[in-house]
Design a protein around this motif. Structure first.
Motif, short mmCIF file in Angstrom:
data_model
loop_
_atom_site.label_atom_id
_atom_site.label_comp_id
_atom_site.label_asym_id
_atom_site.label_seq_id
_atom_site.Cartn_x
_atom_site.Cartn_y
_atom_site.Cartn_z
N LEU A 16 42.91 37.28 39.02
CA LEU A 16 41.92 36.30 39.45
C LEU A 16 40.60 36.73 38.86
O LEU A 16 40.06 37.78 39.23
CB LEU A 16 41.84 36.24 40.98
CG LEU A 16 40.74 35.37 41.58
CD1 LEU A 16 40.91 33.92 41.16
CD2 LEU A 16 40.71 35.50 43.10
N ARG A 17 40.11 35.99 37.91
CA ARG A 17 38.91 36.31 37.17
C ARG A 17 38.97 37.76 36.63
O ARG A 17 38.03 38.54 36.77
CB ARG A 17 37.66 36.07 37.98
CG ARG A 17 36.40 35.96 37.10
CD ARG A 17 35.16 35.66 37.90
NE ARG A 17 35.14 34.30 38.43
CZ ARG A 17 34.19 33.80 39.20
NH1 ARG A 17 33.16 34.56 39.54
NH2 ARG A 17 34.25 32.56 39.65
N GLU A 19 40.78 40.35 37.51
CA GLU A 19 41.19 41.44 38.39
C GLU A 19 42.38 41.01 39.24
O GLU A 19 42.45 39.86 39.67
CB GLU A 19 40.05 41.88 39.31
CG GLU A 19 38.92 42.60 38.62
CD GLU A 19 37.91 43.14 39.61
OE1 GLU A 19 37.60 44.34 39.55
OE2 GLU A 19 37.44 42.35 40.46
N LEU A 21 44.84 40.23 42.32
CA LEU A 21 44.57 39.80 43.69
C LEU A 21 44.48 41.00 44.63
O LEU A 21 43.66 41.02 45.54
CB LEU A 21 45.67 38.85 44.17
CG LEU A 21 45.83 37.51 43.44
CD1 LEU A 21 46.96 36.71 44.06
CD2 LEU A 21 44.53 36.71 43.48
N HIS A 24 41.00 42.52 44.65
CA HIS A 24 40.08 41.68 45.42
C HIS A 24 40.29 41.89 46.93
O HIS A 24 39.34 42.05 47.69
CB HIS A 24 40.29 40.20 45.09
CG HIS A 24 39.80 39.79 43.74
ND1 HIS A 24 38.48 39.52 43.48
CD2 HIS A 24 40.46 39.60 42.56
CE1 HIS A 24 38.33 39.18 42.20
NE2 HIS A 24 39.52 39.22 41.63
N ARG A 28 37.66 43.93 49.75
CA ARG A 28 37.07 43.27 50.91
C ARG A 28 37.46 43.94 52.22
O ARG A 28 36.64 44.07 53.14
CB ARG A 28 37.47 41.79 50.91
CG ARG A 28 36.69 40.98 49.86
CD ARG A 28 37.33 39.63 49.55
NE ARG A 28 36.48 38.86 48.64
CZ ARG A 28 36.37 39.11 47.33
NH1 ARG A 28 37.06 40.11 46.77
NH2 ARG A 28 35.59 38.36 46.56
N LEU A 100 40.67 36.76 49.26
CA LEU A 100 39.24 36.53 49.48
C LEU A 100 38.86 36.58 50.96
O LEU A 100 37.78 36.13 51.35
CB LEU A 100 38.83 35.18 48.88
CG LEU A 100 39.10 35.02 47.38
CD1 LEU A 100 38.52 33.71 46.88
CD2 LEU A 100 38.55 36.19 46.58
N ALA A 195 37.84 30.91 53.69
CA ALA A 195 37.97 31.71 52.47
C ALA A 195 39.24 32.54 52.45
O ALA A 195 39.66 33.02 51.39
CB ALA A 195 36.76 32.62 52.30
N ALA A 208 40.65 29.53 44.50
CA ALA A 208 40.08 30.87 44.68
C ALA A 208 39.07 31.20 43.61
O ALA A 208 38.04 31.83 43.86
CB ALA A 208 41.22 31.90 44.69
N GLU A 209 39.32 30.77 42.41
CA GLU A 209 38.39 30.99 41.30
C GLU A 209 37.05 30.35 41.60
O GLU A 209 35.99 30.93 41.35
CB GLU A 209 38.99 30.40 40.01
CG GLU A 209 38.09 30.48 38.79
CD GLU A 209 38.05 31.86 38.17
OE1 GLU A 209 37.04 32.18 37.52
OE2 GLU A 209 39.04 32.61 38.31
N LEU A 212 34.92 32.38 44.24
CA LEU A 212 34.32 33.65 43.86
C LEU A 212 32.84 33.47 43.52
O LEU A 212 32.47 32.47 42.90
CB LEU A 212 35.05 34.25 42.65
CG LEU A 212 36.38 34.94 42.93
CD1 LEU A 212 37.03 35.36 41.61
CD2 LEU A 212 36.19 36.16 43.82
N PRO A 213 32.00 34.42 43.91
CA PRO A 213 30.57 34.29 43.61
C PRO A 213 30.32 34.42 42.11
O PRO A 213 31.11 34.99 41.38
CB PRO A 213 29.95 35.45 44.38
CG PRO A 213 31.06 36.42 44.60
CD PRO A 213 32.32 35.61 44.69
#
Length: 213
Positions: A16-17, A19, A21, A24, A28, A100, A195, A208-209, A212-213
């Motif tokens: 996911l971007r 990295e 999952l 991520h 968190r 997330l 989220a 999810a993409e 993401l910030p």
């Protein structure tokens, strides 16, 4: 294995971007102040790879342990639970597919267990209309959704309760709270988080993409 997500290996290791999952998700969880140890159940042939993947996330305050998982989710949770240090009497079971999930939700679940509940799950109200249908697809009726909730993770437990639930299990379950229910434990709910969606299909990965910030 993430079959519904399409080809590409275990779901937790899908990118996911740029990295996985899992990274991520662990990042968190590790950011939640109550968390002192994270045990990851990894594919048996990828334990060392997952250890290397998560090494940059490790901090002085959060220990990271990677164990070989089992053939089912329930077996993997049991193996991870066995590796939790004895000093921890509250255990949260999380799904890397909910990559997330905000640290605040982790804290809310932990706080509810700390406050006296034996088992706690985060939930969201069901917003879609729900129909019961027969094998042919014909509608049998409309379900009253006012008392229905969609369950998320992490699910929180007193350690002794989770151990007893797994020891008493006779069928494979994909929900640890369900195991607790079967031994007569009352499961408490706390508000979930939008989220904390479960990434199951390519569409979910796209959502999810965007989150993401």
């Amino acid at each position: 294995m993430g079959i519904r997500l399409g080809p590409g290996g275990p779901k937790a290791l899908r990118l996911l971007r740029g990295e996985p999952l899992l990274v991520h998700a662990v990042r968190r969880v590790a950011a939640a102040p109550s968390v002192g140890c994270i045990v990851v159940a990894a594919p048996p042939d990828a334990v060392s790879d997952v250890e290397a993947l998560l090494a940059p996330i490790a901090t002085r305050s959060v220990a990271l342990v990677v164990v070989a998982g089992g053939a089912t989710r329930q077996a993997s949770v049991a193996l991870a639970l066995a590796a939790v240090p004895a000093s921890f009497d509250i255990v949260l079971v999380h799904d890397a597919a909910r990559a997330l999930t905000p640290p605040s939700l982790v804290e809310d679940v932990a706080a509810a267990v700390r406050g006296g509940h034996a088992a706690v799950i985060p939930v969201l109200p069901v917003v879609d209309t729900i129909k019961r249908v027969d094998d042919s697809g014909a509608v049998l009726g409309t379900v009253d959704r006012s008392s229905l909730r969609a369950v998320q993770t992490p699910q929180g437990f007193r350690r002794d309760v989770l151990l007893k639930a797994h020891e008493a299990a006779v069928d494979d379950h994909t929900d640890d709270a369900g195991l607790a229910e079967q031994i007569g434990v009352t499961v408490q709910t706390v508000p979930g988080a939008e989220a904390a969606l479960k990434i199951t299909r390519p569409f979910d990965l796209s959502i999810a993409e965007l989150l993401l910030p």
